[in-house]
Design a protein around this motif. Structure first.
Motif, PDB file in Angstrom:
ATOM      1  N   THR A 151       0.817  -1.319   0.145  1.00  0.00           N
ATOM      2  CA  THR A 151      -0.036  -0.101  -0.188  1.00  0.00           C
ATOM      3  C   THR A 151       0.875   1.138  -0.027  1.00  0.00           C
ATOM      4  O   THR A 151       2.080   1.144   0.546  1.00  0.00           O
ATOM      5  CB  THR A 151      -0.869   0.054   1.205  1.00  0.00           C
ATOM      6  OG1 THR A 151      -0.023   0.000   2.405  1.00  0.00           O
ATOM      7  CG2 THR A 151      -1.993  -1.238   1.180  1.00  0.00           C
ATOM      8  N   LYS A 161     -11.548  -3.730 -14.459  1.00  0.00           N
ATOM      9  CA  LYS A 161     -11.326  -2.481 -14.925  1.00  0.00           C
ATOM     10  C   LYS A 161     -11.665  -1.952 -16.297  1.00  0.00           C
ATOM     11  O   LYS A 161     -12.363  -0.995 -16.383  1.00  0.00           O
ATOM     12  CB  LYS A 161      -9.639  -2.006 -14.689  1.00  0.00           C
ATOM     13  CG  LYS A 161      -9.455  -0.455 -14.723  1.00  0.00           C
ATOM     14  CD  LYS A 161      -7.952  -0.331 -14.298  1.00  0.00           C
ATOM     15  CE  LYS A 161      -7.666   1.147 -14.602  1.00  0.00           C
ATOM     16  NZ  LYS A 161      -6.476   1.823 -14.216  1.00  0.00           N
ATOM     17  N   TRP A 170     -19.470   2.440  -6.965  1.00  0.00           N
ATOM     18  CA  TRP A 170     -18.738   3.625  -6.341  1.00  0.00           C
ATOM     19  C   TRP A 170     -17.418   3.279  -5.728  1.00  0.00           C
ATOM     20  O   TRP A 170     -16.401   3.710  -6.020  1.00  0.00           O
ATOM     21  CB  TRP A 170     -19.355   4.399  -5.188  1.00  0.00           C
ATOM     22  CG  TRP A 170     -18.927   5.596  -4.639  1.00  0.00           C
ATOM     23  CD1 TRP A 170     -18.663   6.987  -5.083  1.00  0.00           C
ATOM     24  CD2 TRP A 170     -17.919   5.454  -3.341  1.00  0.00           C
ATOM     25  NE1 TRP A 170     -17.785   7.666  -4.253  1.00  0.00           N
ATOM     26  CE2 TRP A 170     -17.478   6.743  -3.205  1.00  0.00           C
ATOM     27  CE3 TRP A 170     -17.827   4.538  -2.532  1.00  0.00           C
ATOM     28  CZ2 TRP A 170     -16.634   7.402  -2.112  1.00  0.00           C
ATOM     29  CZ3 TRP A 170     -16.999   4.722  -1.361  1.00  0.00           C
ATOM     30  CH2 TRP A 170     -16.418   6.110  -1.206  1.00  0.00           C
ATOM     31  N   HIS A 171     -17.338   1.864  -4.985  1.00  0.00           N
ATOM     32  CA  HIS A 171     -16.276   1.390  -4.278  1.00  0.00           C
ATOM     33  C   HIS A 171     -15.108   0.942  -5.517  1.00  0.00           C
ATOM     34  O   HIS A 171     -14.094   1.131  -5.366  1.00  0.00           O
ATOM     35  CB  HIS A 171     -16.599   0.273  -3.614  1.00  0.00           C
ATOM     36  CG  HIS A 171     -17.185   0.662  -2.172  1.00  0.00           C
ATOM     37  ND1 HIS A 171     -16.334   1.416  -1.059  1.00  0.00           N
ATOM     38  CD2 HIS A 171     -18.394   0.516  -1.417  1.00  0.00           C
ATOM     39  CE1 HIS A 171     -17.096   1.548  -0.098  1.00  0.00           C
ATOM     40  NE2 HIS A 171     -18.378   1.193  -0.425  1.00  0.00           N
ATOM     41  N   LYS A 184     -13.690   3.981  -6.999  1.00  0.00           N
ATOM     42  CA  LYS A 184     -12.445   4.571  -6.168  1.00  0.00           C
ATOM     43  C   LYS A 184     -11.326   3.663  -6.260  1.00  0.00           C
ATOM     44  O   LYS A 184     -10.034   4.068  -6.180  1.00  0.00           O
ATOM     45  CB  LYS A 184     -13.126   4.431  -4.767  1.00  0.00           C
ATOM     46  CG  LYS A 184     -12.264   5.240  -3.766  1.00  0.00           C
ATOM     47  CD  LYS A 184     -12.776   5.489  -2.435  1.00  0.00           C
ATOM     48  CE  LYS A 184     -11.974   6.074  -1.620  1.00  0.00           C
ATOM     49  NZ  LYS A 184     -12.501   6.021  -0.040  1.00  0.00           N
ATOM     50  N   LYS A 185     -11.651   2.165  -6.178  1.00  0.00           N
ATOM     51  CA  LYS A 185     -10.695   1.230  -6.071  1.00  0.00           C
ATOM     52  C   LYS A 185      -9.569   1.158  -7.115  1.00  0.00           C
ATOM     53  O   LYS A 185      -8.519   1.275  -6.994  1.00  0.00           O
ATOM     54  CB  LYS A 185     -11.166   0.004  -6.049  1.00  0.00           C
ATOM     55  CG  LYS A 185     -10.161  -1.385  -6.118  1.00  0.00           C
ATOM     56  CD  LYS A 185     -10.928  -2.708  -6.206  1.00  0.00           C
ATOM     57  CE  LYS A 185     -10.010  -3.937  -6.442  1.00  0.00           C
ATOM     58  NZ  LYS A 185     -10.802  -5.039  -6.503  1.00  0.00           N
ATOM     59  N   TYR A 186     -10.174   1.620  -8.385  1.00  0.00           N
ATOM     60  CA  TYR A 186      -9.234   1.806  -9.706  1.00  0.00           C
ATOM     61  C   TYR A 186      -8.792   3.171  -9.916  1.00  0.00           C
ATOM     62  O   TYR A 186      -8.234   3.242 -11.144  1.00  0.00           O
ATOM     63  CB  TYR A 186     -10.004   0.908 -10.907  1.00  0.00           C
ATOM     64  CG  TYR A 186     -10.147  -0.494 -10.438  1.00  0.00           C
ATOM     65  CD1 TYR A 186      -9.032  -1.307 -10.570  1.00  0.00           C
ATOM     66  CD2 TYR A 186     -11.466  -1.084 -10.482  1.00  0.00           C
ATOM     67  CE1 TYR A 186      -8.984  -2.785 -10.305  1.00  0.00           C
ATOM     68  CE2 TYR A 186     -11.364  -2.391 -10.226  1.00  0.00           C
ATOM     69  CZ  TYR A 186     -10.346  -3.295 -10.184  1.00  0.00           C
ATOM     70  OH  TYR A 186     -10.531  -4.686  -9.981  1.00  0.00           O
ATOM     71  N   ALA A 187      -9.418   4.073  -9.078  1.00  0.00           N
ATOM     72  CA  ALA A 187      -9.160   5.373  -9.336  1.00  0.00           C
ATOM     73  C   ALA A 187      -9.732   5.979 -10.650  1.00  0.00           C
ATOM     74  O   ALA A 187      -8.894   6.686 -11.533  1.00  0.00           O
ATOM     75  CB  ALA A 187      -7.658   5.848  -9.341  1.00  0.00           C
ATOM     76  N   LEU A 188     -10.747   5.483 -11.097  1.00  0.00           N
ATOM     77  CA  LEU A 188     -11.525   5.742 -12.538  1.00  0.00           C
ATOM     78  C   LEU A 188     -11.870   7.168 -12.758  1.00  0.00           C
ATOM     79  O   LEU A 188     -11.897   7.669 -13.958  1.00  0.00           O
ATOM     80  CB  LEU A 188     -12.560   4.932 -12.828  1.00  0.00           C
ATOM     81  CG  LEU A 188     -12.264   3.407 -12.793  1.00  0.00           C
ATOM     82  CD1 LEU A 188     -13.524   2.618 -13.279  1.00  0.00           C
ATOM     83  CD2 LEU A 188     -11.113   2.983 -13.907  1.00  0.00           C
ATOM     84  N   GLN A 189     -11.953   7.908 -11.552  1.00  0.00           N
ATOM     85  CA  GLN A 189     -12.138   9.485 -11.618  1.00  0.00           C
ATOM     86  C   GLN A 189     -11.337  10.122 -12.242  1.00  0.00           C
ATOM     87  O   GLN A 189     -11.523  11.138 -12.524  1.00  0.00           O
ATOM     88  CB  GLN A 189     -12.750   9.910 -10.060  1.00  0.00           C
ATOM     89  CG  GLN A 189     -11.762   9.866  -9.158  1.00  0.00           C
ATOM     90  CD  GLN A 189     -11.536   8.564  -8.328  1.00  0.00           C
ATOM     91  OE1 GLN A 189     -12.067   7.507  -8.876  1.00  0.00           O
ATOM     92  NE2 GLN A 189     -10.955   8.876  -7.522  1.00  0.00           N
ATOM     93  N   LYS A 190     -10.101   9.633 -12.039  1.00  0.00           N
ATOM     94  CA  LYS A 190      -8.931  10.224 -12.861  1.00  0.00           C
ATOM     95  C   LYS A 190      -9.092  10.163 -14.346  1.00  0.00           C
ATOM     96  O   LYS A 190      -8.290  10.920 -15.061  1.00  0.00           O
ATOM     97  CB  LYS A 190      -7.618   9.704 -12.259  1.00  0.00           C
ATOM     98  CG  LYS A 190      -7.565   9.980 -10.848  1.00  0.00           C
ATOM     99  CD  LYS A 190      -6.043   9.521 -10.255  1.00  0.00           C
ATOM    100  CE  LYS A 190      -5.762   9.672  -8.889  1.00  0.00           C
ATOM    101  NZ  LYS A 190      -4.880   9.242  -8.337  1.00  0.00           N
ATOM    102  N   ASP A 191      -9.472   9.108 -15.041  1.00  0.00           N
ATOM    103  CA  ASP A 191      -9.670   8.989 -16.240  1.00  0.00           C
ATOM    104  C   ASP A 191     -10.718   9.481 -16.769  1.00  0.00           C
ATOM    105  O   ASP A 191     -10.724  10.066 -18.048  1.00  0.00           O
ATOM    106  CB  ASP A 191      -9.655   7.523 -16.551  1.00  0.00           C
ATOM    107  CG  ASP A 191      -8.648   6.571 -15.768  1.00  0.00           C
ATOM    108  OD1 ASP A 191      -7.301   7.107 -16.242  1.00  0.00           O
ATOM    109  OD2 ASP A 191      -8.823   5.467 -15.482  1.00  0.00           O
TER     110      ASP A 191
END
Length: 443
Positions: free
Chosen positions: A88, A399, A428-429, A432-439
């Protein structure tokens, strides 16, 4: 302006602290001596320099040896437990030694508790995070007499969980009595639960004990409790409150000592709202809730089911067939998977299940689309690689599917969740887990 932080390891800090304490003790001693001595002119700096230096050096050496003595076993432990501790990244990008030690000890403790749960429930197949959490919850509630409500889709293994709970409970020496509330006609269900007296109705030629009496001192598993008729729900509530029953046609109260474990595939909260299930009975049953995830949300457990099937039947599963099983939709969950494996084993030759055997057993490729066929083909090819890692492959596939669903839903998570057949919170989880909001900013 970026704040500059300087961090020192414990192997440097411990000798430094010991040297400082040694120097402080020399200075304190010198100060005390100079106060009490009758003649202090000989207690000057030249006299102080040599003992101060010597004590500081000795303190540093002692500190270094202490660091080596105490930290070496800790580092050995850290190295030995590395497989148990996930990698982590700290929130601020840096993790000092004490933070790392605390994190590792916490993770190792968590891992050991999961291993304990796995040891306690060997009949439960799976190693996914969700099933490990369910087993950990089961480990905690099993020794108690708490009423348990097991929820999940049909075929997720609710009865298996009830059996495991009973085996690890204080009532394991007593009986485990099962009754399916939907498979028995309404007119007979009351008699099945509470028993009946001789002559209480046509055909009652003798007294008969019900499931509650038979389960005395043990566990009563009420499967599909959500389908129990409303008229009978009130009588069941009375039993749960008063711990007594009356046989059909009788007027004598019979005390029963039974632990209740109920299960349902229905949404009982919705059933209460719609008036199909009593609210007071719901809260009586909903003391401890154990939710079992559908198989499509723990696909990484499918190889473990295949391995268990091979162990019990001797029939292996080929790499291509395994990839197709992992890609399946499984509306019938574990029950459907085991039925497909059993059917495919009938068609198999040479003790190995191939993809054509799965088709013969009734399994269809997920979605029947070219995109899913490409996923199956890629899985089949990569499965043959020596470096193939199932968890990593499944995460990559998950993903991709999430990104595709978000793209088709214009970044709206609720619509993407509906498209994938999962609830919005689960979506939502995963985002968040794969940080897709950045894509995609819209996610």
């Amino acid at each position: 302006m970026k704040k500059i932080q300087i961090h020192f390891g414990l192997s440097i800090l411990i000798p430094f602290i010991c040297s400082g304490l040694s120097l402080l003790s020399v200075l304190t001693g010198f100060h005390s001596a100079s106060k009490t001595a009758a003649h202090t002119q000989w207690l000057g700096l030249p006299f102080l320099f040599f003992p101060a230096s010597a004590m500081t050096l000795i303190g540093g050496i002692i500190g270094f040896l202490m660091a080596r003595f105490f930290l070496a076993p800790v580092e050995t432990f850290m190295e030995a437990t590395r497989p148990l501790v996930p990698e982590t990244s700290p929130p601020n990008g840096h993790e000092d030694e004490m933070q790392r030690y605390r994190r590792v000890f916490r993770e190792v403790g968590s891992a050991l508790s999961r291993m304990e749960a796995r040891t306690l429930f060997p009949d439960i197949v799976g190693e996914s995070q969700s099933i490990r959490e369910a087993l950990e919850a089961l480990r905690k509630v099993a020794p108690t007499d708490t009423t348990v409500l097991i929820t999940g889709e049909s075929g997720t293994g609710k009865e298996k969980m009830a059996e495991a709970l009973h085996k690890r409970s204080r009532r394991s020496a007593g009986p485990l009595i099962r009754i399916n509330c939907v498979s028995i006609p309404d007119g007979l269900l009351e008699s099945e639960l509470f028993g009946h007296e001789k002559g209480s109705f046509t055909g009652a030629d003798r007294m008969r004990k019900g499931k509650f009496e038979l389960a005395h001192g043990g566990t009563l598993f009420l499967d599909e409790i959500g389908d129990m008729p409303m008229a009978l729900q009130g009588k069941l509530l009375r039993v749960l409150q008063e711990k007594t029953i009356q046989r059909v046609g009788g007027d004598k109260d019979i005390t029963v000592d039974v632990r209740i474990v109920a299960a349902t595939h229905q949404n009982l909260e919705k059933a209460v709202t719609e008036g199909r299930f009593r609210e007071d009975l719901f809260y009586r049953l909903h003391v401890f809730r154990l939710m079992l995830p559908p198989l499509r949300e723990r696909r990484e457990d499918i190889p473990f089911f295949c391995r268990d099937f091979t162990r019990t039947t001797g029939v292996a599963v080929s790499g291509e067939a395994m990839a197709q099983l992992v890609a399946g939709s499984w509306p019938g969950n574990v029950r459907e998977l085991l039925n497909v494996l059993e059917g495919a084993a009938v068609f198999s030759e040479g003790g190995k299940i191939l993809t054509q055997h799965l088709s013969a057993a009734g399994l269809m490729a997920a979605g029947e689309s070219g995109r899913n066929e490409a996923v199956l083909a890629e899985a089949a090819v990569r499965f043959q690689e020596k470096s193939f890692q199932l968890d990593a492959f499944l995460k990559e596939m998950e993903k991709r599917i999430l990104m595709e669903a978000l793209k088709e839903s214009n970044g709206v998570q609720a619509r993407a969740a509906e498209k994938l057949g999962i609830n919005p919170r689960s979506m939502w989880h995963r985002v968040k887990k794969y940080a897709l909001q950045k894509d995609d900013p819209k996610t």
